[in-house]
Write a protein that holds these residues in place. Structure first.
Motif, PDB file in Angstrom:
ATOM      1  N   ARG A 138      73.102 -20.137 122.870  1.00 50.95           N
ATOM      2  CA  ARG A 138      72.354 -21.372 122.635  1.00 50.95           C
ATOM      3  C   ARG A 138      73.148 -22.242 121.658  1.00 50.95           C
ATOM      4  O   ARG A 138      73.903 -21.725 120.830  1.00 50.95           O
ATOM      5  N   ILE A 139      72.948 -23.552 121.760  1.00 53.41           N
ATOM      6  CA  ILE A 139      73.618 -24.505 120.880  1.00 53.41           C
ATOM      7  C   ILE A 139      72.587 -25.506 120.382  1.00 53.41           C
ATOM      8  O   ILE A 139      71.786 -26.034 121.165  1.00 53.41           O
ATOM      9  N   ALA A 140      72.611 -25.758 119.074  1.00 52.54           N
ATOM     10  CA  ALA A 140      71.695 -26.723 118.466  1.00 52.54           C
ATOM     11  C   ALA A 140      72.406 -27.397 117.292  1.00 52.54           C
ATOM     12  O   ALA A 140      73.453 -26.925 116.837  1.00 52.54           O
ATOM     13  N   PRO A 141      71.861 -28.495 116.785  1.00 53.49           N
ATOM     14  CA  PRO A 141      72.423 -29.071 115.568  1.00 53.49           C
ATOM     15  C   PRO A 141      72.226 -28.107 114.395  1.00 53.49           C
ATOM     16  O   PRO A 141      71.198 -27.437 114.298  1.00 53.49           O
ATOM     17  N   SER A 142      73.194 -28.025 113.514  1.00 50.47           N
ATOM     18  CA  SER A 142      73.022 -27.245 112.293  1.00 50.47           C
ATOM     19  C   SER A 142      72.078 -27.994 111.356  1.00 50.47           C
ATOM     20  O   SER A 142      71.846 -29.198 111.519  1.00 50.47           O
ATOM     21  N   PRO A 143      71.527 -27.320 110.339  1.00 54.70           N
ATOM     22  CA  PRO A 143      70.689 -28.044 109.371  1.00 54.70           C
ATOM     23  C   PRO A 143      71.406 -29.229 108.737  1.00 54.70           C
ATOM     24  O   PRO A 143      70.802 -30.286 108.530  1.00 54.70           O
ATOM     25  N   THR A 144      72.694 -29.079 108.446  1.00 58.37           N
ATOM     26  CA  THR A 144      73.456 -30.185 107.860  1.00 58.37           C
ATOM     27  C   THR A 144      73.508 -31.377 108.803  1.00 58.37           C
ATOM     28  O   THR A 144      73.306 -32.533 108.393  1.00 58.37           O
ATOM     29  N   LEU A 145      73.786 -31.114 110.085  1.00 55.97           N
ATOM     30  CA  LEU A 145      73.852 -32.203 111.060  1.00 55.97           C
ATOM     31  C   LEU A 145      72.477 -32.833 111.269  1.00 55.97           C
ATOM     32  O   LEU A 145      72.365 -34.058 111.444  1.00 55.97           O
ATOM     33  N   MET A 146      71.425 -32.035 111.242  1.00 57.69           N
ATOM     34  CA  MET A 146      70.071 -32.592 111.358  1.00 57.69           C
ATOM     35  C   MET A 146      69.817 -33.597 110.246  1.00 57.69           C
ATOM     36  O   MET A 146      69.320 -34.710 110.482  1.00 57.69           O
ATOM     37  N   ARG A 147      70.156 -33.209 109.013  1.00 55.87           N
ATOM     38  CA  ARG A 147      69.945 -34.097 107.870  1.00 55.87           C
ATOM     39  C   ARG A 147      70.777 -35.374 108.004  1.00 55.87           C
ATOM     40  O   ARG A 147      70.290 -36.480 107.757  1.00 55.87           O
ATOM     41  N   GLU A 148      72.038 -35.229 108.385  1.00 61.99           N
ATOM     42  CA  GLU A 148      72.906 -36.391 108.521  1.00 61.99           C
ATOM     43  C   GLU A 148      72.420 -37.328 109.622  1.00 61.99           C
ATOM     44  O   GLU A 148      72.458 -38.554 109.476  1.00 61.99           O
ATOM     45  N   SER A 149      71.949 -36.757 110.718  1.00 62.86           N
ATOM     46  CA  SER A 149      71.460 -37.573 111.838  1.00 62.86           C
ATOM     47  C   SER A 149      70.201 -38.340 111.449  1.00 62.86           C
ATOM     48  O   SER A 149      70.050 -39.528 111.776  1.00 62.86           O
ATOM     49  N   LEU A 150      69.301 -37.677 110.746  1.00 67.32           N
ATOM     50  CA  LEU A 150      68.087 -38.352 110.283  1.00 67.32           C
ATOM     51  C   LEU A 150      68.436 -39.492 109.327  1.00 67.32           C
ATOM     52  O   LEU A 150      67.858 -40.581 109.396  1.00 67.32           O
ATOM     53  N   HIS A 151      69.395 -39.249 108.456  1.00 63.32           N
ATOM     54  CA  HIS A 151      69.811 -40.273 107.496  1.00 63.32           C
ATOM     55  C   HIS A 151      70.427 -41.478 108.203  1.00 63.32           C
ATOM     56  O   HIS A 151      70.205 -42.627 107.796  1.00 63.32           O
ATOM     57  N   GLN A 152      71.193 -41.219 109.267  1.00 69.34           N
ATOM     58  CA  GLN A 152      71.812 -42.318 110.003  1.00 69.34           C
ATOM     59  C   GLN A 152      70.765 -43.196 110.678  1.00 69.34           C
ATOM     60  O   GLN A 152      70.895 -44.420 110.732  1.00 69.34           O
ATOM     61  N   ARG A 153      69.714 -42.564 111.208  1.00 67.78           N
ATOM     62  CA  ARG A 153      68.669 -43.338 111.891  1.00 67.78           C
ATOM     63  C   ARG A 153      67.676 -43.944 110.907  1.00 67.78           C
ATOM     64  O   ARG A 153      67.064 -44.975 111.190  1.00 67.78           O
TER      65      ARG A 153
END
Length: 248
Positions: A142-157
């Motif tokens: 399985r592949i998913a965003p890491s917690p770090t990427l989740m945070r960065e993506s939320l910040h970008q939006r």
């Protein structure tokens, strides 16, 4: 014969000498950009090495920058690639080249360290999970965003949401803690669900092995999990020995 191992990821470059007994030497983790790879390597590498073994999931530009930095000091360079079957490990993908070489090598490293079934979890830019049974057969992953990427993506939006910080709590009472708890909790839930499904599928509990820059915090919250920070380099060492045996 001087041999070095290089794991070029999207965020960091890890490198270490390949010791005479096949083990991985002291690991150096370097932040990288195309412009500074040569300078970073100058700090940690000897003036000359015989062979460089590279595993890369980074951009083509970064991979070229690494190779160009190594050419003046290196006699041979080998680039690892995912193979359908290697050293008793059989990949489940119908097109093995579509499986990231970091996942392939991490499974190989896990097989070298653990004779039983393993669930390998990489926590970098992405969070990846791969199940390998006791016979070395890969059952997929399985592949998913890491917690770090989740945070960065939320910040970008939503720039008002901070990209880091906060404390993990089951029921957070401020935004920072809520973000940390939600993103890290999502990763924990995915890992636990996958491990439970793997146990049902195999009829036994696989060893859970985590690697990557974001794995240390997760290991502390996953019962029975093992931290294996150099797993990709260890798999690369096994690949290197099999591909290019030491010369007499």
């Amino acid at each position: 014969m001087s041999e070095w191992l290089f794991d070029l990821g999207n965020t960091r470059l890890k490198c270490a000498p390949l010791l005479a007994d096949g083990r991985v030497g002291e690991v150096q983790a370097l932040a990288h950009r195309e412009a500074d790879i040569a300078a970073e390597l100058e700090r940690v590498l000897p003036a000359r090495i015989d062979v460089a073994h590279i595993a890369s999931v980074a951009s083509e530009a970064l991979r070229v920058a690494l190779i160009e930095a190594l050419v003046p000091r290196c006699s041979r360079i080998g680039l690892a690639g995912t193979q359908a079957a290697f050293a008793g490990l059989c990949i489940a993908y119908a097109q093995p080249q579509r499986l990231g070489v970091d996942r392939f090598l991490a499974m190989l490293g896990a097989r070298m360290a653990e004779p039983g079934p393993v669930l390998v979890c990489g926590v970098g830019t992405a969070l990846t999970l791969d199940l390998v049974d006791i016979d070395g057969h890969h059952h997929g992953g399985r592949i998913a965003p890491s917690p770090t990427l989740m945070r960065e993506s939320l910040h970008q939006r939503a720039p008002q949401l901070p990209p880091e910080g906060g404390v993990y709590r089951m029921f957070a009472t401020d935004t920072n803690d809520g973000l940390a708890s939600g993103c890290e909790g999502a990763a924990l839930a995915l890992i636990r669900e996958t491990h439970a499904a793997a146990t049902t599928l195999l009829g036994m509990s696989p060893k859970l092995m985590l690697h990557g820059g974001g794995s240390e915090w997760l290991v502390a919250r996953l019962e029975g999990a093992v931290l294996a920070p150099a797993l990709v380099l260890e798999g690369l060492a096994g690949w290197a020995i099999a591909e290019w045996p030491p010369q007499a």
